[in-house]
Design a protein around this motif. Structure first.
Motif, PDB file in Angstrom:
ATOM      1  N   ASN A 221       0.841  -1.195   0.000  1.00  0.00           N
ATOM      2  CA  ASN A 221       0.000   0.000   0.000  1.00  0.00           C
ATOM      3  C   ASN A 221       0.878   1.248   0.000  1.00  0.00           C
ATOM      4  OD1 ASN A 221      -2.892  -1.250   0.705  1.00  0.00           O
ATOM      5  ND2 ASN A 221      -1.368  -2.220   2.033  1.00  0.00           N
ATOM      6  N   ARG A 222       1.562   1.472  -1.121  1.00  0.00           N
ATOM      7  CA  ARG A 222       2.547   2.552  -1.208  1.00  0.00           C
ATOM      8  C   ARG A 222       1.940   3.914  -0.881  1.00  0.00           C
ATOM      9  NH1 ARG A 222       4.556   6.418  -4.727  1.00  0.00           N
ATOM     10  NH2 ARG A 222       6.842   6.608  -4.797  1.00  0.00           N
ATOM     11  N   ASP A 223       0.886   4.288  -1.567  1.00  0.00           N
ATOM     12  CA  ASP A 223       0.325   5.624  -1.406  1.00  0.00           C
ATOM     13  C   ASP A 223      -0.207   5.855   0.004  1.00  0.00           C
ATOM     14  OD1 ASP A 223       0.974   6.131  -4.016  1.00  0.00           O
ATOM     15  OD2 ASP A 223      -1.054   5.818  -4.806  1.00  0.00           O
ATOM     16  N   GLU A 224      -0.906   4.867   0.547  1.00  0.00           N
ATOM     17  CA  GLU A 224      -1.437   5.024   1.897  1.00  0.00           C
ATOM     18  C   GLU A 224      -0.306   5.094   2.919  1.00  0.00           C
ATOM     19  OE1 GLU A 224      -4.561   2.993   5.088  1.00  0.00           O
ATOM     20  OE2 GLU A 224      -4.359   2.161   3.065  1.00  0.00           O
ATOM     21  N   SER A 225       0.747   4.300   2.713  1.00  0.00           N
ATOM     22  CA  SER A 225       1.880   4.315   3.636  1.00  0.00           C
ATOM     23  C   SER A 225       2.582   5.672   3.623  1.00  0.00           C
ATOM     24  CB  SER A 225       2.868   3.209   3.281  1.00  0.00           C
ATOM     25  OG  SER A 225       2.277   1.937   3.448  1.00  0.00           O
TER      26      SER A 225
ATOM     27  N   LYS B 217       2.569  14.840   1.786  1.00  0.00           N
ATOM     28  CA  LYS B 217       2.706  13.659   0.933  1.00  0.00           C
ATOM     29  C   LYS B 217       3.562  13.954  -0.296  1.00  0.00           C
ATOM     30  CE  LYS B 217      -1.711  12.988   0.527  1.00  0.00           C
ATOM     31  NZ  LYS B 217      -3.004  12.413   0.072  1.00  0.00           N
ATOM     32  N   GLU B 218       3.387  15.135  -0.858  1.00  0.00           N
ATOM     33  CA  GLU B 218       4.129  15.479  -2.063  1.00  0.00           C
ATOM     34  C   GLU B 218       5.613  15.738  -1.782  1.00  0.00           C
ATOM     35  OE1 GLU B 218       1.593  19.153  -0.933  1.00  0.00           O
ATOM     36  OE2 GLU B 218       1.431  16.952  -0.906  1.00  0.00           O
ATOM     37  N   GLU B 219       5.977  15.880  -0.513  1.00  0.00           N
ATOM     38  CA  GLU B 219       7.389  16.010  -0.143  1.00  0.00           C
ATOM     39  C   GLU B 219       8.024  14.639   0.064  1.00  0.00           C
ATOM     40  OE1 GLU B 219       6.699  20.196   2.330  1.00  0.00           O
ATOM     41  OE2 GLU B 219       7.036  18.307   3.392  1.00  0.00           O
ATOM     42  N   LEU B 220       7.261  13.724   0.648  1.00  0.00           N
ATOM     43  CA  LEU B 220       7.802  12.392   0.930  1.00  0.00           C
ATOM     44  C   LEU B 220       7.825  11.512  -0.314  1.00  0.00           C
ATOM     45  CD1 LEU B 220       8.880  10.284   2.876  1.00  0.00           C
ATOM     46  CD2 LEU B 220       6.520   9.806   3.605  1.00  0.00           C
ATOM     47  N   ALA B 221       6.827  11.624  -1.165  1.00  0.00           N
ATOM     48  CA  ALA B 221       6.723  10.740  -2.327  1.00  0.00           C
ATOM     49  C   ALA B 221       7.976  10.726  -3.201  1.00  0.00           C
ATOM     50  CB  ALA B 221       5.488  11.101  -3.156  1.00  0.00           C
TER      51      ALA B 221
END
Length: 327
Positions: free
Chosen positions: A243-247, A259-263
């Motif tokens: 679950n990449r996005d949720e993680s 989220k856009e910083e970690l991705a």
């Protein structure tokens, strides 16, 4: 009357049995000291997704900005389990402190952020510059390894010992020219300082491991609890990979990132709950560095890491994850 007394006795016995059952099934309490960063992602997932609760554990979390602080808290009796890098582990081992390394959770490269005004474009350009690092952590090893690869020594630069969270402001006020550390402090610097800073290419210089460590006396008394903790973390790893996005969302929220910083840096983290040769070799190399550089107690020698790495709990939950021969 006899029937009334018998009923009360029966109700009393049932109540006592229920209370005893509740006590028997009460969650085991664990105090976790963690570096609040994506590098602690597996335990963050385990906590946020209720996996510790699932395995009968009541985990209280204390957050720190380095694994050194987390391990020091455990060694001081303020917590039971620490998430920490190899630097604090080898420091404790060389000081003959009784610790147990249970597993490695992840490894990730340390990085360098520089002021564009400094004119630093390559590691060789660090000569004569003021570089921030965090003493006693993997950041120190990274810094000295980076200098060596660039043909420099610590005498060629000015080293400034700072906490990771203080590095951005130091760079912003021109107190330093560059800083060496782990994420999310690099991405935080980019967010805060924008086009005034840039990251230079230091890939492959030093990969910092992050591990789970407990005192040996705690492990001796709480073997089942530790095994349950590892089982929850193993399930967290499976969840994270499926679950990449949720993680990313869960860990970003927990660590105060977007989220856009970690991705974009997600693939920098190699998550695996394991004991392998990378784990052992990193410890050996780090301990040797401490001895060679004088960062060890007088008379210290390379420890026998078989006395520090305790594979039994991980073997109990996932024997295939123990890949070091002889353990």
């Amino acid at each position: 009357m006899k029937h009334g007394i018998s009923r009360y006795l029966l109700v009393g016995a049932m109540t006592l049995a229920a209370l005893n059952a509740g006590l028997a099934n009460a969650a085991e309490k664990i105090r976790l000291a963690q570096n609040l960063a994506p590098i602690s992602g597996l335990v963050i997932i385990a906590k946020e997704k209720g996996l510790f609760d699932k395995h009968g554990l009541d985990v209280t979390v204390s957050n720190f900005t380095s694994g050194r602080q987390a391990l020091e808290t455990v060694l001081g009796g303020g917590a039971d389990i620490a998430t920490t890098a190899e630097a604090p582990i080898t420091a404790a081992a060389l000081a003959r402190q009784k610790i147990s390394l249970l597993a490695r959770m992840v490894y990730s490269d340390d990085k360098t952020l520089v002021s564009k005004a400094s004119g630093i474009n390559t590691p060789a350009d660090l000569k004569g510059k003021r570089i921030a690092y965090t003493a006693g952590t993997g950041g120190e090893i990274y810094t000295l390894t980076l200098l060596k690869k660039a043909g420099l020594t610590r005498n060629d630069v000015t080293l400034v010992n700072l906490r990771p969270q203080d590095m951005v402001s130091a760079l912003a006020t021109n107190s330093i020219d560059a800083y060496n550390t782990w994420e999310p402090h690099i991405v935080n610097g980019k967010k805060a300082l924008g086009d005034k800073v840039k990251e230079i290419d230091t890939r492959g210089v030093y990969a910092e491991t992050f591990n789970l460590v407990v005192p040996q006396d705690y492990l001796a008394k709480n073997g089942k609890t530790v095994a349950a903790f590892l089982q929850a973390v193993l399930e967290a790893e499976r969840f994270l990979k499926a679950n990449r996005d949720e993680s990313i969302a869960v860990i970003a929220t927990a660590t105060g990132m977007k989220k856009e910083e970690l991705a974009p840096i997600w693939n920098d983290y190699i998550f695996d709950l394991v004991l392998d040769d990378l784990t052992l070799n990193t410890l050996k190399n780090h301990a040797q560095w401490r001895l060679d550089s004088g960062n060890a107690p007088t008379g210290a020698t390379i420890p026998d890491f078989n006395d520090i790495i305790f594979a039994a709990p991980l073997k109990q939950v996932a024997p295939e994850r123990v890949k070091i021969k002889g353990l």
